[in-house]
Enzyme design. Structure first.
Site, PDB file in Angstrom:
ATOM      1  N   ASN A   1      38.748  44.515  53.469  1.00 33.75           N
ATOM      2  CA  ASN A   1      39.620  43.618  52.708  1.00 33.75           C
ATOM      3  C   ASN A   1      41.040  43.821  53.197  1.00 33.75           C
ATOM      4  O   ASN A   1      41.259  44.415  54.260  1.00 33.75           O
ATOM      5  CB  ASN A   1      39.442  43.827  51.192  1.00 33.75           C
ATOM      6  CG  ASN A   1      39.940  45.177  50.696  1.00 33.75           C
ATOM      7  OD1 ASN A   1      40.820  45.784  51.307  1.00 33.75           O
ATOM      8  ND2 ASN A   1      39.390  45.653  49.604  1.00 33.75           N
TER       9      ASN A   1
ATOM     10  N   LYS B   1      40.604  66.513  28.256  1.00 31.49           N
ATOM     11  CA  LYS B   1      41.923  66.088  27.794  1.00 31.49           C
ATOM     12  C   LYS B   1      42.059  64.581  27.907  1.00 31.49           C
ATOM     13  O   LYS B   1      41.423  63.952  28.754  1.00 31.49           O
ATOM     14  CB  LYS B   1      43.011  66.753  28.639  1.00 31.49           C
ATOM     15  CG  LYS B   1      43.185  68.221  28.345  1.00 31.49           C
ATOM     16  CD  LYS B   1      44.233  68.841  29.250  1.00 31.49           C
ATOM     17  CE  LYS B   1      45.636  68.438  28.825  1.00 31.49           C
ATOM     18  NZ  LYS B   1      46.656  69.136  29.642  1.00 31.49           N
TER      19      LYS B   1
ATOM     20  N   LYS C   1      34.186  33.536  46.203  1.00 30.23           N
ATOM     21  CA  LYS C   1      35.467  34.247  46.281  1.00 30.23           C
ATOM     22  C   LYS C   1      35.608  34.835  47.672  1.00 30.23           C
ATOM     23  O   LYS C   1      34.634  35.389  48.198  1.00 30.23           O
ATOM     24  CB  LYS C   1      35.494  35.364  45.241  1.00 30.23           C
ATOM     25  CG  LYS C   1      36.784  36.156  45.201  1.00 30.23           C
ATOM     26  CD  LYS C   1      36.785  37.116  44.024  1.00 30.23           C
ATOM     27  CE  LYS C   1      36.049  38.393  44.323  1.00 30.23           C
ATOM     28  NZ  LYS C   1      35.982  39.284  43.159  1.00 30.23           N
TER      29      LYS C   1
ATOM     30  N   LYS D   1      38.287  37.157  50.442  1.00 33.16           N
ATOM     31  CA  LYS D   1      39.414  38.083  50.525  1.00 33.16           C
ATOM     32  C   LYS D   1      40.616  37.359  51.113  1.00 33.16           C
ATOM     33  O   LYS D   1      40.474  36.417  51.914  1.00 33.16           O
ATOM     34  CB  LYS D   1      39.056  39.289  51.396  1.00 33.16           C
ATOM     35  CG  LYS D   1      37.881  40.082  50.880  1.00 33.16           C
ATOM     36  CD  LYS D   1      38.114  40.629  49.485  1.00 33.16           C
ATOM     37  CE  LYS D   1      36.865  41.278  48.934  1.00 33.16           C
ATOM     38  NZ  LYS D   1      37.002  41.586  47.495  1.00 33.16           N
TER      39      LYS D   1
ATOM     40  N   ASP E   1      40.821  36.936  46.472  1.00 35.73           N
ATOM     41  CA  ASP E   1      41.004  38.341  46.093  1.00 35.73           C
ATOM     42  C   ASP E   1      41.943  38.997  47.097  1.00 35.73           C
ATOM     43  O   ASP E   1      41.574  39.214  48.255  1.00 35.73           O
ATOM     44  CB  ASP E   1      39.649  39.048  46.091  1.00 35.73           C
ATOM     45  CG  ASP E   1      39.762  40.499  45.631  1.00 35.73           C
ATOM     46  OD1 ASP E   1      40.894  40.952  45.363  1.00 35.73           O
ATOM     47  OD2 ASP E   1      38.712  41.158  45.541  1.00 35.73           O
TER      48      ASP E   1
ATOM     49  N   GLU F   1      39.216  45.473  37.973  1.00 31.23           N
ATOM     50  CA  GLU F   1      38.238  46.371  38.594  1.00 31.23           C
ATOM     51  C   GLU F   1      38.826  47.752  38.807  1.00 31.23           C
ATOM     52  O   GLU F   1      38.095  48.723  39.002  1.00 31.23           O
ATOM     53  CB  GLU F   1      37.730  45.809  39.923  1.00 31.23           C
ATOM     54  CG  GLU F   1      38.750  45.813  41.028  1.00 31.23           C
ATOM     55  CD  GLU F   1      38.230  45.138  42.295  1.00 31.23           C
ATOM     56  OE1 GLU F   1      37.765  45.862  43.172  1.00 31.23           O
ATOM     57  OE2 GLU F   1      38.304  43.910  42.395  1.00 31.23           O
TER      58      GLU F   1
ATOM     59  N   HIS G   1      33.216  43.002  37.215  1.00 36.80           N
ATOM     60  CA  HIS G   1      33.126  43.286  38.647  1.00 36.80           C
ATOM     61  C   HIS G   1      31.801  44.001  38.922  1.00 36.80           C
ATOM     62  O   HIS G   1      31.191  44.562  38.026  1.00 36.80           O
ATOM     63  CB  HIS G   1      34.300  44.214  38.993  1.00 36.80           C
ATOM     64  CG  HIS G   1      34.346  44.687  40.403  1.00 36.80           C
ATOM     65  ND1 HIS G   1      33.889  45.931  40.779  1.00 36.80           N
ATOM     66  CD2 HIS G   1      34.811  44.106  41.529  1.00 36.80           C
ATOM     67  CE1 HIS G   1      34.083  46.089  42.076  1.00 36.80           C
ATOM     68  NE2 HIS G   1      34.639  44.996  42.564  1.00 36.80           N
TER      69      HIS G   1
ATOM     70  N   SER H   1      28.435  38.297  42.196  1.00 36.18           N
ATOM     71  CA  SER H   1      27.247  38.644  42.969  1.00 36.18           C
ATOM     72  C   SER H   1      27.681  38.929  44.401  1.00 36.18           C
ATOM     73  O   SER H   1      28.627  38.313  44.893  1.00 36.18           O
ATOM     74  CB  SER H   1      26.276  37.462  42.938  1.00 36.18           C
ATOM     75  OG  SER H   1      25.180  37.703  43.783  1.00 36.18           O
ATOM     76  N   TYR H   2      27.018  39.887  45.045  1.00 41.79           N
ATOM     77  CA  TYR H   2      27.308  40.170  46.465  1.00 41.79           C
ATOM     78  C   TYR H   2      26.044  39.976  47.284  1.00 41.79           C
ATOM     79  O   TYR H   2      25.506  40.942  47.827  1.00 41.79           O
ATOM     80  CB  TYR H   2      27.767  41.608  46.660  1.00 41.79           C
ATOM     81  CG  TYR H   2      29.022  42.041  45.946  1.00 41.79           C
ATOM     82  CD1 TYR H   2      30.194  41.299  46.024  1.00 41.79           C
ATOM     83  CD2 TYR H   2      29.043  43.220  45.215  1.00 41.79           C
ATOM     84  CE1 TYR H   2      31.340  41.730  45.384  1.00 41.79           C
ATOM     85  CE2 TYR H   2      30.188  43.653  44.578  1.00 41.79           C
ATOM     86  CZ  TYR H   2      31.330  42.899  44.664  1.00 41.79           C
ATOM     87  OH  TYR H   2      32.455  43.329  44.035  1.00 41.79           O
TER      88      TYR H   2
END
Ligand code: MG
Length: 389
Positions: A19, A100, A183, A185, A214, A266, A322, A342-343
Site C-alpha cells: 500500500n 494497566k 476499494k 489503495k 484507501d 482499522e 475491517h 472481502s479480500y
C-alpha cells in the site's frame, strides 16, 4: 467443559502486496486453537481464530500472559453457570486482571484472538453459526437478523510491473465474482499518477459511488487536504485513512473540507479510542467506521464500539468491520451492521470467505456451519488443523 490445551503459532502471510506506506513481504499472523474436552457430531470441539491482517503476529503476549491465565482460571470465572458454555465477555474481564489501563494495542490482538476462538466454541457447542449467537447475546431481534450482507472487494494494492493492467484485471475479476463495489489503495504515487489510477478504476464501474479509496495513512495535513480536494469531483464511496490514525485534527479538517465520507478505524483498538476518534476527528454522521474484531479485543468490545458510535451519531449502516474474513462477516451480521469487507484471492489462505459464501449483486449469503466455520475454508483450515492434531 474443560480446556485441554491452547496452541498458538506464527504463520507467514507470504504476499508481495504494497500500500502507500508498507509492503507485506514480512507480514505474519497468529493462529490459535483452543482445544476442549467436548465432542459434537463425532468431532472434538476446537475453537479457532486468527488475528486478522496487517499487524503482525501476537504470540508473545499470548504465550507469556493470556494463554496461561485462561488455562489456570477456575471454570467459574469464564463459564456461564446457566448454559455451561464459555462466556467470552467474562473471560476477557478475567484476562485483563492485572493489566494497566491504556496501551491497548499491546494486548488487544492477543485477547481478541482468544476471545473469538471462545465464541467459535460457543457456536459449535450450541450448533449455531456465530452471527446468530452474537445477535442473541447482544439483543438483535430475530426479525431483524439479515439473510444477506452487503460486501465490497478490498484490494487494488500497488503491484510492480504493469500496475494498471493488473489493476484492471483485478477489478474485472471482482465484478465477475458478483461484487459491485471495490476499494483500491491510493496515496503511494505522485498525485497525477494516483489520479490516473483512480480514473482507470472508475472507467470499469458505473460511477464513483462504487469505488472507495484507501490512503493507508499516507498523508500529512497539507497533502491530505490537497488530495481530498483533487478527488472531490469523482463522488467516491469514501476516502479511507488519509492521515495517521491519531492525527485527529487532520481527520477533522479533511472531513470538514471533503464533501464525501471519510473512513477509518482499522487502527483503533478499543471503544475508548473509537470514542475519541469520533469526538475529535471526522464528523460522525459522515464517517465509515472500520475497526477489526480480533485486533480490538474481539466481538464483545466491538459491541461496545458500536454502542459508543451510535450514541455519537454514526448510523449502523456506516459501520463496516475491517478484515475481510469470516470473523468480521459474523460480527457485521450479528450486530446488524452495514456490511463487510472481502479480500478475495489476496493474503493467501487468510483472504476470502468459506465455501458456504457466494456473492450476488454485491451481497453475500450468511453461513450455516456452527461457530465461525473455518472448517469450510479448506486452505485456512489445513493450517488450523495442524494446531490441534
Ligand atoms: Mg485500510
Amino acid at each position: 467443559m474443560r480446556i485441554l490445551d491452547i496452541v498458538e503459532r506464527t504463520v507467514p502471510i507470504l504476499t508481495e502486496l504494497k500500500n502507500a506506506r508498507v509492503d507485506f513481504s514480512e507480514m505474519t499472523a497468529t493462529v490459535v486453537a483452543v482445544i476442549t474436552d467436548q465432542f459434537r457430531d463425532g468431532r472434538r470441539v476446537v475453537g479457532y481464530a486468527f488475528n486478522s491482517f496487517g499487524r503482525y503476529a501476537c504470540g508473545g503476549p499470548l504465550r507469556e500472559r493470556f494463554i496461561p491465565r485462561l488455562m489456570k482460571a477456575p471454570a467459574a470465572e469464564w463459564i456461564d453457570p446457566a448454559s455451561g458454555l464459555p462466556d467470552p465477555l467474562q473471560a476477557v474481564r478475567m484476562l485483563l486482571r492485572r493489566e494497566k489501563a491504556g496501551a491497548d494495542s499491546e494486548r488487544s490482538m492477543a485477547v481478541g484472538t482468544l476471545e473469538l476462538a471462545l465464541w467459535d466454541i460457543v457456536g459449535k457447542l450450541s450448533g449455531r453459526p456465530l452471527y446468530q449467537v452474537l445477535a442473541e447475546r447482544f439483543g438483535l431481534p430475530d426479525a431483524s437478523l439479515p439473510r444477506t450482507l452487503a460486501c465490497y472487494a478490498g484490494g487494488g494494492f500497488y503491484q510492480s510491473g504493469n500496475d494498471l493492467e493488473k489493476l484492471d484485471a483485478e477489478i474485472r475479476g471482482y465484478l465477475d465474482m458478483g461484487y459491485t463495489a471495490v476499494k483500491i489503495k491510493t496515496g503511494g504515487l505522485r498525485l497525477a499518477d494516483d489520479l490516473r489510477r483512480i480514473e482507470h478504476a472508475l472507467a470499469l464501474l458505473p460511477d464513483g459511488s462504487h469505488l472507495a479509496l484507501d490512503a493507508s495513512c499516507a498523508f500529512d495535513r497539507q497533502q491530505a487536504l490537497a488530495f481530498a480536494a483533487a478527488i472531490a469531483p469523482y463522488g467516491l464511496r469514501w476516502l479511507e485513512e488519509p492521515c495517521e490514525p491519531g492525527d485527529l485534527e487532520t481527520y477533522r479538517a479533511v472531513s470538514e473540507a471533503y464533501p464525501g465520507r471519510v473512513a477509518g478505524g482499522e487502527n483503533l483498538f478499543c471503544a475508548q479510542e473509537v470514542h475519541n476518534f469520533l469526538r475529535y476527528g471526522p464528523a460522525p454522521d459522515r464517517v465509515v467506521l472500520q475497526p477489526d474484531p480480533p485486533l480490538a479485543y474481539g466481538a464483545g468490545e466491538f459491541h461496545r464500539i458500536v454502542q459508543t458510535s451510535v450514541l455519537q451519531g454514526v448510523p449502523l449502516e456506516h459501520i463496516v468491520p475491517h478484515g475481510g474474513n469470516m470473523m468480521s462477516l459474523h460480527v457485521a451480521a450479528g450486530l446488524g451492521l452495514g456490511g463487510a469487507e472481502s479480500y478475495p484471492g489476496l493474503f493467501g489462505p487468510f483472504g476470502g470467505f468459506s465455501n458456504e459464501i457466494a456473492v450476488v449483486d454485491g451481497r453475500v449469503n450468511l453461513p450455516a456451519a456452527p461457530g465461525i466455520g473455518f472448517e469450510e475454508q479448506p486452505a485456512l483450515y489445513a493450517i488450523f488443523a495442524q494446531l490441534s492434531s
